[in-house]
Design a protein around this motif. Structure first.
Motif, PDB file in Angstrom:
ATOM      1  N   ARG A 218       0.993  -1.228   0.308  1.00 50.05           N
ATOM      2  CA  ARG A 218      -0.009   0.177  -0.204  1.00 50.05           C
ATOM      3  C   ARG A 218       0.938   1.239  -0.190  1.00 50.05           C
ATOM      4  O   ARG A 218       1.691   1.429   0.639  1.00 50.05           O
ATOM      5  CB  ARG A 218      -0.310  -0.191   0.979  1.00 50.05           C
ATOM      6  N   LYS A 221       0.210   7.237  -2.570  1.00 43.67           N
ATOM      7  CA  LYS A 221       0.503   7.712  -3.623  1.00 43.67           C
ATOM      8  C   LYS A 221       1.891   6.803  -4.740  1.00 43.67           C
ATOM      9  O   LYS A 221       3.197   7.727  -4.441  1.00 43.67           O
ATOM     10  CB  LYS A 221       1.355   9.800  -3.259  1.00 43.67           C
ATOM     11  N   GLU A 222       1.460   6.474  -5.276  1.00 42.19           N
ATOM     12  CA  GLU A 222       2.234   5.576  -5.859  1.00 42.19           C
ATOM     13  C   GLU A 222       2.220   6.200  -6.934  1.00 42.19           C
ATOM     14  O   GLU A 222       1.483   6.575  -7.807  1.00 42.19           O
ATOM     15  CB  GLU A 222       1.921   4.060  -5.920  1.00 42.19           C
ATOM     16  N   LEU A 231      -0.710   7.435  -8.896  1.00 43.58           N
ATOM     17  CA  LEU A 231      -1.541   6.391  -8.708  1.00 43.58           C
ATOM     18  C   LEU A 231      -1.994   6.479  -6.733  1.00 43.58           C
ATOM     19  O   LEU A 231      -1.653   5.894  -5.786  1.00 43.58           O
ATOM     20  CB  LEU A 231      -1.604   4.768  -8.521  1.00 43.58           C
ATOM     21  N   TYR A 233      -3.881   6.344  -3.167  1.00 47.26           N
ATOM     22  CA  TYR A 233      -4.358   5.661  -2.324  1.00 47.26           C
ATOM     23  C   TYR A 233      -4.419   3.967  -3.011  1.00 47.26           C
ATOM     24  O   TYR A 233      -5.086   3.210  -3.321  1.00 47.26           O
ATOM     25  CB  TYR A 233      -6.056   5.840  -1.901  1.00 47.26           C
ATOM     26  N   TRP A 234      -2.635   3.498  -3.689  1.00 49.11           N
ATOM     27  CA  TRP A 234      -2.709   2.433  -3.869  1.00 49.11           C
ATOM     28  C   TRP A 234      -2.582   1.416  -3.548  1.00 49.11           C
ATOM     29  O   TRP A 234      -1.891   1.181  -1.884  1.00 49.11           O
ATOM     30  CB  TRP A 234      -1.414   2.669  -4.632  1.00 49.11           C
ATOM     31  N   HIS A 244      -7.169   2.021  -6.707  1.00 54.13           N
ATOM     32  CA  HIS A 244      -5.998   3.649  -6.872  1.00 54.13           C
ATOM     33  C   HIS A 244      -7.641   4.116  -7.233  1.00 54.13           C
ATOM     34  O   HIS A 244      -8.402   4.412  -8.088  1.00 54.13           O
ATOM     35  CB  HIS A 244      -5.099   3.371  -7.349  1.00 54.13           C
ATOM     36  N   GLU A 245      -7.656   5.765  -6.744  1.00 53.37           N
ATOM     37  CA  GLU A 245      -8.144   6.628  -7.969  1.00 53.37           C
ATOM     38  C   GLU A 245      -7.715   6.935  -9.299  1.00 53.37           C
ATOM     39  O   GLU A 245      -6.872   6.495  -9.665  1.00 53.37           O
ATOM     40  CB  GLU A 245      -8.164   7.969  -6.869  1.00 53.37           C
ATOM     41  N   CYS A 260      -5.690  -2.113 -13.320  1.00 55.97           N
ATOM     42  CA  CYS A 260      -6.208  -1.881 -12.094  1.00 55.97           C
ATOM     43  C   CYS A 260      -7.845  -1.828 -12.186  1.00 55.97           C
ATOM     44  O   CYS A 260      -8.460  -1.769 -12.896  1.00 55.97           O
ATOM     45  CB  CYS A 260      -5.337  -0.040 -11.921  1.00 55.97           C
ATOM     46  N   ALA A 268     -12.235   5.885  -2.919  1.00 56.39           N
ATOM     47  CA  ALA A 268     -10.208   5.295  -3.073  1.00 56.39           C
ATOM     48  C   ALA A 268     -10.285   5.588  -1.554  1.00 56.39           C
ATOM     49  O   ALA A 268      -9.572   4.809  -0.661  1.00 56.39           O
ATOM     50  CB  ALA A 268      -9.774   5.958  -4.152  1.00 56.39           C
ATOM     51  N   TRP A 272      -8.961   2.460   1.166  1.00 57.87           N
ATOM     52  CA  TRP A 272      -8.079   2.753   2.073  1.00 57.87           C
ATOM     53  C   TRP A 272      -8.217   2.864   3.484  1.00 57.87           C
ATOM     54  O   TRP A 272      -6.948   2.072   3.963  1.00 57.87           O
ATOM     55  CB  TRP A 272      -7.355   4.482   1.484  1.00 57.87           C
TER      56      TRP A 272
END
Length: 290
Positions: A218, A221-222, A231, A233-234, A244-245, A260, A268, A272
């Protein structure tokens, strides 16, 4: 002598008659005639207010002249701005058009519940309009105008027909994805803790696979290296795929993800909050066209 007296009296009588006749003669100052006879044209005009020429009164005396009133200069009235207030209506709400799927959307929203009072009759009303707008705003449908159009119908139908019992949940938290209906929800100990919401999964060539997985990484912010996009809320679960959002319009069906599970911002964030490393993920069905 007698003849002289008679002649004198006749002369005096003639003088008296002539002087008396002069009192009723035409008076150039009066502009009219004596007491008898037809009235001059000016008398009728004065009576109607059409002339200011004085005429005689009933005793033969000239009447005072009545001046003709001069037209007054009145300012030209300025146009006034009239604001028309719409009359409240118990039928169709002004500014809230009725869509071609009015009755079907009403039925699905009544089935889902939580959006206000809905009358399933196929006719737009103030309450129906408010409920449809609330639904559109919740699921990111644009524009938010209360119209029961194709996208509103599609989303309402997918959500109302999602069977949450099809997801085999464990004792903890489980994220469930119906790939066929493109919906997502969450369970805990078999109970719904997040109602079904909308998603968009892998497009043709990038199909999101059905199966049971586990969240194993998790990041709030990925960064995606291959696609160079953030991405938010990965929550990764398999083969570079995760929740993700999305920053694109979720209801654009001509596009999709690279595998995804795309979510609206509010969803999202909620997932999370509910998830963690080890959360169970169950995907069922298959996205049409993949």
């Amino acid at each position: 002598m007698e003849h002289v007296r008679i002649a004198s009296r006749l002369v005096a009588l003639v003088v008296v008659v002539l002087v008396g006749a002069g009192a009723c003669a035409f008076d150039p100052q009066s502009g009219g005639s004596g007491g008898g006879g037809a009235a001059p044209a000016g008398a009728a005009e004065q009576a109607t207010g059409a002339s200011d020429t004085p005429g005689p009164d009933q005793h033969g005396r000239p009447t005072p002249a009545v001046p003709t009133p001069k037209p007054s200069r009145k300012p030209t009235p300025k146009p006034t701005r009239t604001t028309t207030r719409p009359t409240p209506s118990t039928g169709t709400s002004t500014g809230c058009p009725q869509g071609q799927h009015q009755r079907a959307v009403e039925a699905y929203l009544a089935r889902l519940g939580g959006f206000g009072t809905i009358t399933v009759d196929g006719r737009q009303s103030v309450a129906d309009c408010a409920a449809i707008k609330k639904f559109q705003k919740r699921y990111g449908i644009r524009p938010v105008e209360g119209r029961a159009g194709p996208t509103t119908l599609d989303v309402a139908q997918r959500l109302a027909t999602t069977d949450t019992a099809r997801c085999k949940a464990g004792t903890g938290t489980t994220f469930c994805v119906d790939l066929t209906r493109q919906t997502v929800w969450a369970l805990r100990a078999g109970k719904v803790i997040m109602r079904p919401t909308v998603t968009r999964t892998g497009m043709s060539g990038y199909r999101t696979p059905a199966g049971t997985y586990t969240v194993n990484f998790r990041n709030p912010k990925e960064w995606s290296d291959p696609y160079e996009v953030w991405l938010p809320y990965w929550q990764h679960f398999t083969q570079g795929m995760g929740f993700h959002e999305t920053t694109t319009y979720l209801h654009e069906k001509s596009i999709g993800s690279h595998g995804c599970v795309n979510l609206l911002h509010a969803d999202a964030v909620r997932m999370w909050e509910l998830g963690k490393v080890g959360t169970r993920v169950v995907l069922i069905g298959r996205r049409p066209g993949t």
